[in-house]
Design a protein around this motif. Structure first.
Motif, short mmCIF file in Angstrom:
data_model
loop_
_atom_site.label_atom_id
_atom_site.label_comp_id
_atom_site.label_asym_id
_atom_site.label_seq_id
_atom_site.Cartn_x
_atom_site.Cartn_y
_atom_site.Cartn_z
N VAL B 36 0.87 -1.19 0.00
CA VAL B 36 0.00 0.00 0.00
C VAL B 36 0.90 1.24 0.00
N ARG B 37 0.77 2.03 -1.06
CA ARG B 37 1.63 3.20 -1.23
C ARG B 37 1.01 4.41 -0.53
N SER B 38 1.88 5.18 0.13
CA SER B 38 1.45 6.45 0.71
C SER B 38 2.64 7.40 0.65
N LEU B 39 2.60 8.34 -0.27
CA LEU B 39 3.74 9.23 -0.49
C LEU B 39 3.68 10.40 0.49
N PRO B 40 4.84 10.88 0.98
CA PRO B 40 4.85 11.98 1.97
C PRO B 40 4.08 13.21 1.49
N GLU B 41 4.15 13.52 0.18
CA GLU B 41 3.48 14.71 -0.34
C GLU B 41 1.96 14.50 -0.53
N ASP B 42 1.53 13.25 -0.48
CA ASP B 42 0.10 12.97 -0.68
C ASP B 42 -0.28 11.71 0.12
N PRO B 43 -0.18 11.82 1.45
CA PRO B 43 -0.37 10.61 2.28
C PRO B 43 -1.81 10.11 2.29
N ILE B 44 -1.97 8.82 2.40
CA ILE B 44 -3.30 8.25 2.57
C ILE B 44 -3.42 7.68 3.98
N ILE B 45 -4.65 7.59 4.45
CA ILE B 45 -4.90 7.00 5.78
C ILE B 45 -5.05 5.49 5.64
N SER B 46 -5.80 5.10 4.62
CA SER B 46 -6.03 3.67 4.40
C SER B 46 -6.47 3.45 2.96
N MET B 47 -6.51 2.19 2.58
CA MET B 47 -6.99 1.82 1.25
C MET B 47 -8.01 0.70 1.41
N THR B 48 -9.13 0.81 0.68
CA THR B 48 -10.11 -0.26 0.73
C THR B 48 -10.15 -0.94 -0.62
N LEU B 49 -10.01 -2.26 -0.60
CA LEU B 49 -10.06 -3.04 -1.83
C LEU B 49 -11.38 -3.79 -1.89
N GLU B 50 -12.20 -3.38 -2.85
CA GLU B 50 -13.45 -4.10 -3.09
C GLU B 50 -13.16 -5.18 -4.13
N HIS B 51 -13.84 -6.31 -4.05
CA HIS B 51 -13.64 -7.34 -5.07
C HIS B 51 -14.93 -8.10 -5.35
N TYR B 52 -14.90 -8.82 -6.46
CA TYR B 52 -16.03 -9.66 -6.87
C TYR B 52 -15.53 -11.09 -6.67
N PRO B 53 -15.85 -11.68 -5.50
CA PRO B 53 -15.17 -12.91 -5.08
C PRO B 53 -15.18 -14.04 -6.10
N ALA B 54 -16.34 -14.38 -6.63
CA ALA B 54 -16.41 -15.54 -7.54
C ALA B 54 -15.56 -15.32 -8.79
N LEU B 55 -15.64 -14.11 -9.34
CA LEU B 55 -14.88 -13.83 -10.56
C LEU B 55 -13.39 -13.67 -10.27
N ALA B 56 -13.06 -13.08 -9.14
CA ALA B 56 -11.64 -12.90 -8.78
C ALA B 56 -10.96 -14.26 -8.66
N GLU B 57 -11.63 -15.18 -7.98
CA GLU B 57 -11.08 -16.52 -7.80
C GLU B 57 -10.84 -17.19 -9.15
N SER B 58 -11.84 -17.16 -10.01
CA SER B 58 -11.71 -17.88 -11.29
C SER B 58 -10.70 -17.18 -12.20
N GLN B 59 -10.67 -15.85 -12.20
CA GLN B 59 -9.71 -15.13 -13.05
C GLN B 59 -8.27 -15.43 -12.62
N LEU B 60 -8.03 -15.45 -11.31
CA LEU B 60 -6.65 -15.68 -10.84
C LEU B 60 -6.24 -17.14 -11.04
N GLU B 61 -7.17 -18.08 -10.88
CA GLU B 61 -6.86 -19.49 -11.15
C GLU B 61 -6.47 -19.67 -12.62
N THR B 62 -7.26 -19.06 -13.50
CA THR B 62 -6.97 -19.17 -14.94
C THR B 62 -5.64 -18.52 -15.28
N LEU B 63 -5.40 -17.35 -14.72
CA LEU B 63 -4.15 -16.63 -14.97
C LEU B 63 -2.94 -17.44 -14.51
N LEU B 64 -3.06 -18.04 -13.34
CA LEU B 64 -1.94 -18.84 -12.81
C LEU B 64 -1.69 -20.06 -13.70
#
Lengths: 83, 148
Positions: B36-64
Motif C-alpha cells: 500500500v503506497r502512501s507518499l509523503p506529499e500525498d499521504p493516505i490514511i487507508s486503502m479499501t479493496l473491493e472485489h467480486y469474489p467468484a470472478l476474482a477466484e476464477s480469473q486468478l486461477e486461470t491466470l496462474l
C-alpha cells in the motif's frame, strides 16, 4: 436475471444489485445497459461513458456485444485496479 | 500452484520461505510483493479493496494456469488481499518457481501485468480530505497488452 454492481458504479447507483426481467428485445450486454439507462436517470448518468463499464456474464469477463440469453448473473463495473 | 484471497495481512518473508521449502530442486524463484503506497506529499490514511469474489477466484486461477504453461513453471502462487489495508502493508504477492531465472522473472511480470487489468479488484484511497476511487491507468492496459 440478477445484475451486480461494483465500486464507483455501485456507489453512484446507491445499490449493489437489481433483479430484472428485460424484454426479449434486450439481446446483448450493450442492450441491457441501454435498457437500464432508459428507465433510470441515475443509471444513465453513471454509465454515460460506456468505455468505462466492464462486464461479466455468469462469472466470466465478456465484451458488450455478448448475448444475454440464458445468463443468470450479469455484473457491471469500472475498469479494474487491483494488484 | 495456489491462489489465496484473504482479508488479513500476511508476512511476505514467511510466505516466501514456505514457498521455497517446496522448491524441489528448481533453480530460480522470484517473489513480487505489492505494498500500500502512501507518499509523503500525498499521504493516505487507508486503502479499501473491493472485489467480486467468484470472478476474482476464477480469473486468478486461470491466470496462474496460463503462466504455469506459458513459462513452464514448476510452481506458482498468488496471494491477494481485500478489505481495508494500511500504508506499508502487503496487498499482493506473486511467487514463481522455474528451472532458470528468465522464466521465473517473466512469469511474475506477466502475472502482475494481467492481474492489474483483468482481476476484479477496485481500490479506494482514504485521505483526510475524503476518499477517492483509484482510476485505471492507460499504462496498465498497455503493460497487459504486450503479452498478447
Amino acid at each position: 436475471m440478477r445484475v451486480l454492481y461494483f465500486a464507483w458504479l455501485r456507489e453512484r447507483l446507491g445499490r449493489d444489485s437489481d433483479e430484472i426481467d428485460p424484454p426479449a428485445s434486450v439481446a446483448t450486454i450493450a442492450d441491457l445497459i441501454d435498457w437500464l439507462a432508459a428507465n433510470d436517470e441515475t443509471f444513465a448518468l453513471a454509465t454515460a461513458k460506456r468505455e468505462l463499464i466492464r462486464a461479466a456474464r455468469d462469472e466470466e469477463l465478456v465484451d458488450h456485444q455478448t448475448p444475454l440469453a440464458g445468463a443468470k448473473t450479469i455484473a457491471l463495473f469500472p475498469p479494474m485496479t487491483g494488484g | 500452484m495456489s491462489v489465496r484471497l484473504q482479508q488479513p495481512t500476511f508476512d511476505p518473508g514467511a510466505e516466501t520461505n514456505a514457498f521455497l521449502e517446496n522448491a524441489g530442486g528448481a533453480g530460480a524463484a522470484v517473489t513480487f510483493t505489492g505494498l500500500v503506497r502512501s507518499l509523503p506529499e500525498d499521504p493516505i490514511i487507508s486503502m479499501t479493496l473491493e472485489h467480486y469474489p467468484a470472478l476474482a477466484e476464477s480469473q486468478l486461477e486461470t491466470l496462474l494456469g496460463d503462466a504455469m504453461q506459458r513459462f513452464s513453471l514448476t510452481d506458482a502462487t498468488i496471494i491477494h488481499r481485500f478489505g481495508t489495508l494500511y500504508p506499508g502493508e502487503p496487498i499482493v504477492q506473486v511467487m514463481t518457481l522455474a528451472p532458470h531465472r528468465q522464466a521465473a522473472f517473466d512469469a511474475a511480470n506477466f502475472i502482475m501485468d494481467v492481474l492489474k487489468t483483468n482481476a476484479p479488484f477496485w481500490k479506494k484511497e482514504e485521505r483526510e480530505t475524503g476518499s477517492d476511487w483509484v482510476a485505471a491507468r492507460q499504462s496498465d492496459d498497455e503493460a497487459a497488452q504486450r503479452w498478447q
